[in-house]
Design a protein around this motif. Structure first.
Motif, PDB file in Angstrom:
ATOM      1  N   TRP A 274      50.560  48.365  46.382  1.00 48.35           N
ATOM      2  CA  TRP A 274      49.794  47.155  46.664  1.00 48.35           C
ATOM      3  C   TRP A 274      48.606  46.973  45.716  1.00 48.35           C
ATOM      4  O   TRP A 274      48.344  45.872  45.249  1.00 48.35           O
ATOM      5  N   TRP A 275      47.875  48.066  45.459  1.00 47.32           N
ATOM      6  CA  TRP A 275      46.650  47.954  44.657  1.00 47.32           C
ATOM      7  C   TRP A 275      46.937  47.356  43.278  1.00 47.32           C
ATOM      8  O   TRP A 275      46.184  46.537  42.763  1.00 47.32           O
ATOM      9  N   ASN A 276      48.054  47.780  42.694  1.00 38.76           N
ATOM     10  CA  ASN A 276      48.351  47.331  41.323  1.00 38.76           C
ATOM     11  C   ASN A 276      49.105  46.006  41.272  1.00 38.76           C
ATOM     12  O   ASN A 276      49.388  45.499  40.182  1.00 38.76           O
ATOM     13  N   MET A 277      49.438  45.450  42.427  1.00 38.98           N
ATOM     14  CA  MET A 277      50.271  44.241  42.405  1.00 38.98           C
ATOM     15  C   MET A 277      49.692  43.072  41.600  1.00 38.98           C
ATOM     16  O   MET A 277      50.453  42.336  40.956  1.00 38.98           O
ATOM     17  N   PRO A 278      48.366  42.868  41.587  1.00 38.31           N
ATOM     18  CA  PRO A 278      47.879  41.742  40.770  1.00 38.31           C
ATOM     19  C   PRO A 278      48.315  41.865  39.312  1.00 38.31           C
ATOM     20  O   PRO A 278      48.451  40.864  38.615  1.00 38.31           O
ATOM     21  N   VAL A 279      48.550  43.078  38.843  1.00 41.67           N
ATOM     22  CA  VAL A 279      49.003  43.242  37.453  1.00 41.67           C
ATOM     23  C   VAL A 279      50.516  43.447  37.370  1.00 41.67           C
ATOM     24  O   VAL A 279      51.171  42.866  36.489  1.00 41.67           O
ATOM     25  N   THR A 280      51.115  44.195  38.301  1.00 40.06           N
ATOM     26  CA  THR A 280      52.570  44.409  38.181  1.00 40.06           C
ATOM     27  C   THR A 280      53.320  43.091  38.412  1.00 40.06           C
ATOM     28  O   THR A 280      54.313  42.799  37.734  1.00 40.06           O
TER      29      THR A 280
END
Ligand SMILES: Cc1ncc(COP(=O)(O)O)c(C=O)c1O
Length: 387
Positions: A56-62
């Motif tokens: 979830w934390w990296n979703m803005p970039v993934t």
């Protein structure tokens, strides 16, 4: 004529019982989006707090990387936000409006949200110069280019104008802006997913758009591309703890910005909408925007021909290289005609000054275009009598 793109129709449930011609406003929901939303609920309910570090934390970039594949940005260069209005505000908040170079050059036909934000930036010292349209369809490019000067800090333009689907020459605009030392933010909402584009080749400094329309990603997932070499110079005032280099240090006081694109984030991301948005991006990428564009050029031409045969004025560019995915047809009592079409399950919309907006997408059948024009004819004839 066989159309290989029609095999995607079964992936979009709403096409079963409507004539869906409104992808410039809300693209149809892919069937697999429901699975993605279930996946979100399953992960939350079974993994709990661990979900953050498990993705979830990296979703803005993934998730931004999926957009990057469609618009020609590199991995890690696109961040996800809630909408274009937020992205425009982040960009405006990165710039210093207090000096002599404080002009924002924009176009009268830019999406109103963008213009509202430009005018709000006047309180910080910006001067807004808006180049008006003369025909309601396009913006005279020579006047736009001439408005860009040594005092211009930001040139804010749409790639495709939302009202008329007119394609602007982003390359020429960016060249002129850079000659004058200005930055360019392109609103690519109406182009990404229907017109091939490459933000790196175009050289724009910022690009923003959302997922609601041609990308079939649903609401709540806007995106921001920022040219990588600008990152170290940009410190958004619209910010938050996710933009900090060490967010979990919870340092009080001034922010120390992350070196990567996280510096453009602010608070907790909109995780469920990022789950929902992915399926649309994957489908568009799998089909290939160049195939979508080829079909769109053919079907928008077909719509123009059908409308003209029926005697309806068309408010969209005739030249296919200037025309995006939507055709506006100006019939008498356009608003009322649209309401009647909606009642009959023809999904499209009406914009004052433009007319009835009709947008075929990769899942549209030719016979749906014939039937919408027939339907409009059948409504206009009796409505016309009561005018
Ligand atoms: C060109 C363009 N920009 C922006 C928007 C919407 O902006 P936001 O994502 O802030 O709702 C739209 C359509 O709604 C649009 O057509």
């Amino acid at each position: 004529m066989s159309d290989p793109l029609l095999r995607w129709r079964s992936e979009f449930p709403v096409l079963e019982n409507t004539v869906y011609l409104i992808s410039h406003s809300l693209g149809a929901m892919p069937r697999r989006t429901r699975d993605r939303l279930n996946e979100y609920a399953d992960i939350w309910s079974t993994r709990g707090i661990r979900a953050w570090e498990e993705g979830w934390w990296n979703m803005p970039v993934t998730v931004g990387n999926l957009i990057g594949q469609i618009i020609g940005a590199g991995p890690g260069e696109v961040t996800m936000h809630q909408n274009v209005s937020i992205c425009q505000s982040i960009v405006a908040s990165c710039l210093d409006w207090s000096g002599k170079r404080n002009k924002i050059v924009s176009e009268g036909l830019n999406f109103p949200s963008n213009l509202y934000i430009h005018h709000q930036t006047e309180a910080l010292g910006a001067r807004v110069v808006t180049v008006p349209s003369e025909d309601g369809i396009s913006v005279p490019q020579e006047k736009l280019l001439a408005a860009i000067d040594e005092e211009t800090l930001l040139v804010s333009v749409s790639h495709i104008i939302f009202k008329s689907a007119y394609i602007q020459d982003l390359r020429a605009i960016t060249r002129r802006a850079h000659e004058a030392g200005a930055l360019v933010i392109a609103d690519i909402y109406q182009s990404a997913g229907t017109l091939p584009l490459n933000v790196r080749e175009l050289g724009v400094d910022f690009a923003t758009g959302g997922s609601v329309k041609w990308l079939c990603g649903g609401p709540g997932a806007g995106y921001l591309y920022v040219r990588r070499d600008l990152w170290p110079k940009l410190e958004p005032k619209l910010t938050g703890w996710m933009a900090h280099k060490k967010p979990f240090a919870f340092d009080p006081g001034q922010i120390d910005f992350a070196d990567d694109a996280f510096r453009f984030l602010n608070g907790t991301p909109n995780v469920p909408d990022l789950y929902a948005a992915r399926s649309g991006y994957e489908i568009i990428h799998e089909i290939g925007v160049e195939h979508i564009r080829a079909k769109s050029m053919r079907q928008t031409q077909m719509l123009i021909d059908l409308a003209e045969e029926a005697g309806f004025p068309v408010n969209s560019p005739r030249n296919p290289s200037e025309r995006g995915g939507t055709i506006s047809i100006n019939v008498p009592n356009g608003y009322e005609v649209t309401q009647e079409l909606l009642r009959r399950d023809f999904l499209l919309d009406y914009r004052p000054g433009a007319g009835i907006r009709i947008a075929p997408h990769f899942y549209t059948q030719d016979q749906e275009l014939e039937s919408v024009i027939r339907e409009i004819q059948s409504i206009v004839a009796p409505v016309g009598r009561f005018r």
